[in-house]
Design an enzyme around this catalytic site. Structure first.
Site, PDB file in Angstrom:
ATOM      1  N   GLN A 162      -5.849  -2.077   9.494  1.00 13.44           N
ATOM      2  CA  GLN A 162      -5.649  -3.440   8.993  1.00 13.44           C
ATOM      3  C   GLN A 162      -6.367  -4.452   9.893  1.00 13.44           C
ATOM      4  O   GLN A 162      -6.205  -4.440  11.110  1.00 13.44           O
ATOM      5  CB  GLN A 162      -4.147  -3.736   8.960  1.00 13.44           C
ATOM      6  CG  GLN A 162      -3.791  -5.027   8.294  1.00 13.44           C
ATOM      7  CD  GLN A 162      -3.658  -4.915   6.774  1.00 13.44           C
ATOM      8  OE1 GLN A 162      -3.277  -3.871   6.252  1.00 13.44           O
ATOM      9  NE2 GLN A 162      -3.966  -5.969   6.079  1.00 13.44           N
TER      10      GLN A 162
ATOM     11  N   ASP B  25     -11.974   1.629   3.030  1.00 10.81           N
ATOM     12  CA  ASP B  25     -12.219   0.185   2.962  1.00 10.81           C
ATOM     13  C   ASP B  25     -13.678  -0.113   2.591  1.00 10.81           C
ATOM     14  O   ASP B  25     -14.006  -1.223   2.172  1.00 10.81           O
ATOM     15  CB  ASP B  25     -11.961  -0.461   4.332  1.00 10.81           C
ATOM     16  CG  ASP B  25     -10.586  -1.118   4.445  1.00 10.81           C
ATOM     17  OD1 ASP B  25     -10.101  -1.640   3.425  1.00 10.81           O
ATOM     18  OD2 ASP B  25     -10.038  -1.128   5.563  1.00 10.81           O
TER      19      ASP B  25
ATOM     20  N   LYS C 137       0.838  -1.205   0.000  1.00 12.51           N
ATOM     21  CA  LYS C 137       0.000   0.000   0.000  1.00 12.51           C
ATOM     22  C   LYS C 137       0.869   1.250   0.000  1.00 12.51           C
ATOM     23  O   LYS C 137       0.606   2.198  -0.746  1.00 12.51           O
ATOM     24  CB  LYS C 137      -0.931   0.001   1.205  1.00 12.51           C
ATOM     25  CG  LYS C 137      -2.138  -0.888   1.032  1.00 12.51           C
ATOM     26  CD  LYS C 137      -2.810  -1.164   2.360  1.00 12.51           C
ATOM     27  CE  LYS C 137      -3.700  -2.390   2.226  1.00 12.51           C
ATOM     28  NZ  LYS C 137      -3.995  -3.002   3.532  1.00 12.51           N
TER      29      LYS C 137
HETATM   30  N1  LIG Z   1      -8.813  -3.211   6.660  1.00 15.07           N
HETATM   31  C1  LIG Z   1      -8.393  -4.149   5.792  1.00 15.07           C
HETATM   32  N2  LIG Z   1      -8.545  -3.952   4.474  1.00 15.07           N
HETATM   33  C2  LIG Z   1      -8.103  -4.878   3.581  1.00 15.07           C
HETATM   34  O1  LIG Z   1      -8.259  -4.697   2.355  1.00 15.07           O
HETATM   35  C3  LIG Z   1      -7.463  -6.062   4.069  1.00 15.07           C
HETATM   36  C4  LIG Z   1      -7.326  -6.214   5.458  1.00 15.07           C
HETATM   37  N3  LIG Z   1      -7.810  -5.256   6.292  1.00 15.07           N
HETATM   38  N4  LIG Z   1      -6.732  -7.316   5.969  1.00 15.07           N
HETATM   39  C5  LIG Z   1      -6.108  -8.307   5.103  1.00 15.07           C
HETATM   40  C6  LIG Z   1      -6.812  -8.403   3.775  1.00 15.07           C
HETATM   41  C7  LIG Z   1      -5.973  -9.064   2.704  1.00 15.07           C
HETATM   42  N5  LIG Z   1      -5.697  -8.030   1.730  1.00 15.07           N
HETATM   43  C8  LIG Z   1      -4.815  -8.131   0.659  1.00 15.07           C
HETATM   44  C9  LIG Z   1      -4.404  -7.026  -0.047  1.00 15.07           C
HETATM   45  C10 LIG Z   1      -3.451  -7.132  -1.051  1.00 15.07           C
HETATM   46  C11 LIG Z   1      -2.907  -8.339  -1.368  1.00 15.07           C
HETATM   47  C12 LIG Z   1      -1.853  -8.403  -2.405  1.00 15.07           C
HETATM   48  O2  LIG Z   1      -1.298  -7.400  -2.834  1.00 15.07           O
HETATM   49  N6  LIG Z   1      -1.494  -9.594  -2.882  1.00 15.07           N
HETATM   50  C13 LIG Z   1      -0.452  -9.787  -3.877  1.00 15.07           C
HETATM   51  C14 LIG Z   1       0.792 -10.450  -3.285  1.00 15.07           C
HETATM   52  C15 LIG Z   1       1.268  -9.879  -1.965  1.00 15.07           C
HETATM   53  C16 LIG Z   1       2.274 -10.784  -1.276  1.00 15.07           C
HETATM   54  O3  LIG Z   1       3.338 -11.045  -1.872  1.00 15.07           O
HETATM   55  O4  LIG Z   1       1.971 -11.224  -0.149  1.00 15.07           O
HETATM   56  C17 LIG Z   1      -0.986 -10.706  -4.971  1.00 15.07           C
HETATM   57  O5  LIG Z   1      -1.938 -11.436  -4.685  1.00 15.07           O
HETATM   58  O6  LIG Z   1      -0.433 -10.678  -6.046  1.00 15.07           O
HETATM   59  C18 LIG Z   1      -3.332  -9.460  -0.694  1.00 15.07           C
HETATM   60  C19 LIG Z   1      -4.284  -9.359   0.303  1.00 15.07           C
HETATM   61  C20 LIG Z   1      -6.297  -6.895   2.118  1.00 15.07           C
HETATM   62  N7  LIG Z   1      -6.977  -7.039   3.244  1.00 15.07           N
END
Ligand SMILES: Nc1nc(=O)c2c([nH]1)NC[C@@H]1CN(c3ccc(C(=O)N[C@@H](CCC(=O)O)C(=O)O)cc3)C=[N+]21
Ligand SMILES: NC(=O)C1=CN([C@@H]2O[C@H](COP(=O)(O)OP(=O)(O)OC[C@H]3O[C@@H](n4cnc5c(N)ncnc54)[C@H](OP(=O)(O)O)[C@@H]3O)[C@@H](O)[C@H]2O)C=CC1
Ligand SMILES: [Mg+2]
Length: 283
Positions: A97, A120, A53
């Site tokens: 988060q 969010d 982020k």
């Molecule tokens: N208030 C809140 N808002 C959220 O939006 C929120 C949260 N809490 N808690 C956790 C989950 C999970 N989440 C992700 C966001 C980006 C990737 C992301 O960028 N993934 C990359 C890889 C990242 C890596 O290498 O770990 C991909 O899938 O290509 C994954 C998961 C948002 N969340």
């Protein structure tokens, strides 16, 4: 036949390019969108998202703060922090988060974030507006899923969409957005009977469960669009989705990879929401 791969990463890059143009126009008026991410405790998975982020903010020229507080932080201390950012004018988006440590009540925290800065889209008023169809800050992962569908020409209207998972962050809102896009929507969960058979009815299958490789090829109708929201860390450190990607590849019409599918879209939609919120603050 092999499925077409939906490269969320590259779709996400092109949306960020579009956003960058908008941001530049906006910044030429002397206004910079600002986002704060609040991280309670040291969950290593959360650290990665937080870093991604912050990287996106840098890429788009947003003002960004990352606040790390210890896992022992009390609910009242966290509420105070939110109150501070609710009134801070250079901040347009507040993201706390999830999940939070057990001694903190998630609902109390979400309710405390001002509706305008709830990038969010988790606040009850934004959830309500989503249900009613009013212009709300939409939750990032669900709106990212819709963007992926539309930008690959897989418009949901008239299709049967099956969503597996009913969390407040993903399953429920993605189902509601699909409905809004005129899909016919079925929601499955841990108590659903004959879930494979249900899944196999789907023209569009969205999976948000949190079980690595749960969905196999016999869950997929030939030619279906399979959107894998799951992000699971395997014991060897690798990431994998809730869909057995290799297994469904020769049955599905379209499939998202993990990583590189829905994940990057989530962050991009967060950036879009922060810009939207900044624009509204200066209307
Ligand atoms: N208030 C809140 N808002 C959220 O939006 C929120 C949260 N809490 N808690 C956790 C989950 C999970 N989440 C992700 C966001 C980006 C990737 C992301 O960028 N993934 C990359 C890889 C990242 C890596 O290498 O770990 C991909 O899938 O290509 C994954 C998961 C948002 N969340
Ligand atoms: N790519 C991204 O940007 C994001 C990815 N994620 C990932 O998506 C996944 C889901 O996240 P989240 O929604 O928060 O998870 P939750 O744990 O909050 O919800 C999981 C849902 O799956 C259902 N479920 C559990 N087991 C089964 C089963 N065997 N069969 C059918 N349904 C089942 C549960 O049903 P019940 O309600 O009956 O318990 C529940 O509704 C996780 O892997 C998470 O990491 C999450 C957010 C963003
Ligand atoms: Mg959850």
């Amino acid at each position: 036949m092999s499925a077409q791969i939906i490269y969320g990463k590259s779709i996400s890059d092109s949306i960020r390019q579009e956003l960058l143009h908008e941001v530049e126009t906006f910044k030429s008026k002397g206004i910079t969108p600002g986002l704060v991410v609040i991280l309670v405790g040291e969950d290593p998975a959360s650290q990665v998202y937080v870093r991604n982020k912050a990287k996106a903010c840098e890429q788009l020229g947003y003002y960004s703060e990352v606040v790390r507080v210890p896992a022992e932080t009390t609910q009242d201390e966290l509420l105070e922090l939110i109150k501070k950012y609710n009134t801070q004018e250079n901040i347009n988006g507040i993201l706390v988060q999830l999940p939070l440590p057990k001694h903190i009540e998630e609902k109390a925290i979400i309710d405390a974030i001002s509706v305008e800065k709830d990038v969010d889209g988790f606040h009850p008023e934004n959830v309500g507006n989503l249900m009613i169809g009013d212009d709300a800050l939409l939750p990032c992962t669900p709106s990212g899923v819709i963007e992926l569908l539309k930008r690959t020409g897989n418009h949901p209207a008239g299709k049967h969409a099956v969503v597996i998972g009913r969390s407040n962050i993903v399953g429920k809102p993605v189902a509601m957005l699909l409905l809004r896009e005129n899909a016919t929507v079925t929601i499955c969960h841990s108590r659903t009977q004959n879930i494979e058979e249900m899944a196999r009815q789907a023209d569009i299958l969205v999976v948000a469960v949190g079980i690595p490789k749960l969905v196999k090829k016999d869950w997929v109708k030939p030619g279906a669009v399979v959107i894998d929201v799951g992000v699971n860390r395997l014991p060897d450190g690798k990431l994998c989705g809730d869909v057995d990607y290799d297994d469904v590849l020769d049955v599905a019409g379209w499939v998202t990879p993990v990583p590189g599918g829905v994940g990057p879209m989530t962050i991009t939609m967060l950036m879009a929401n922060t810009l939207k919120s900044a624009k509204r603050a200066h209307e």
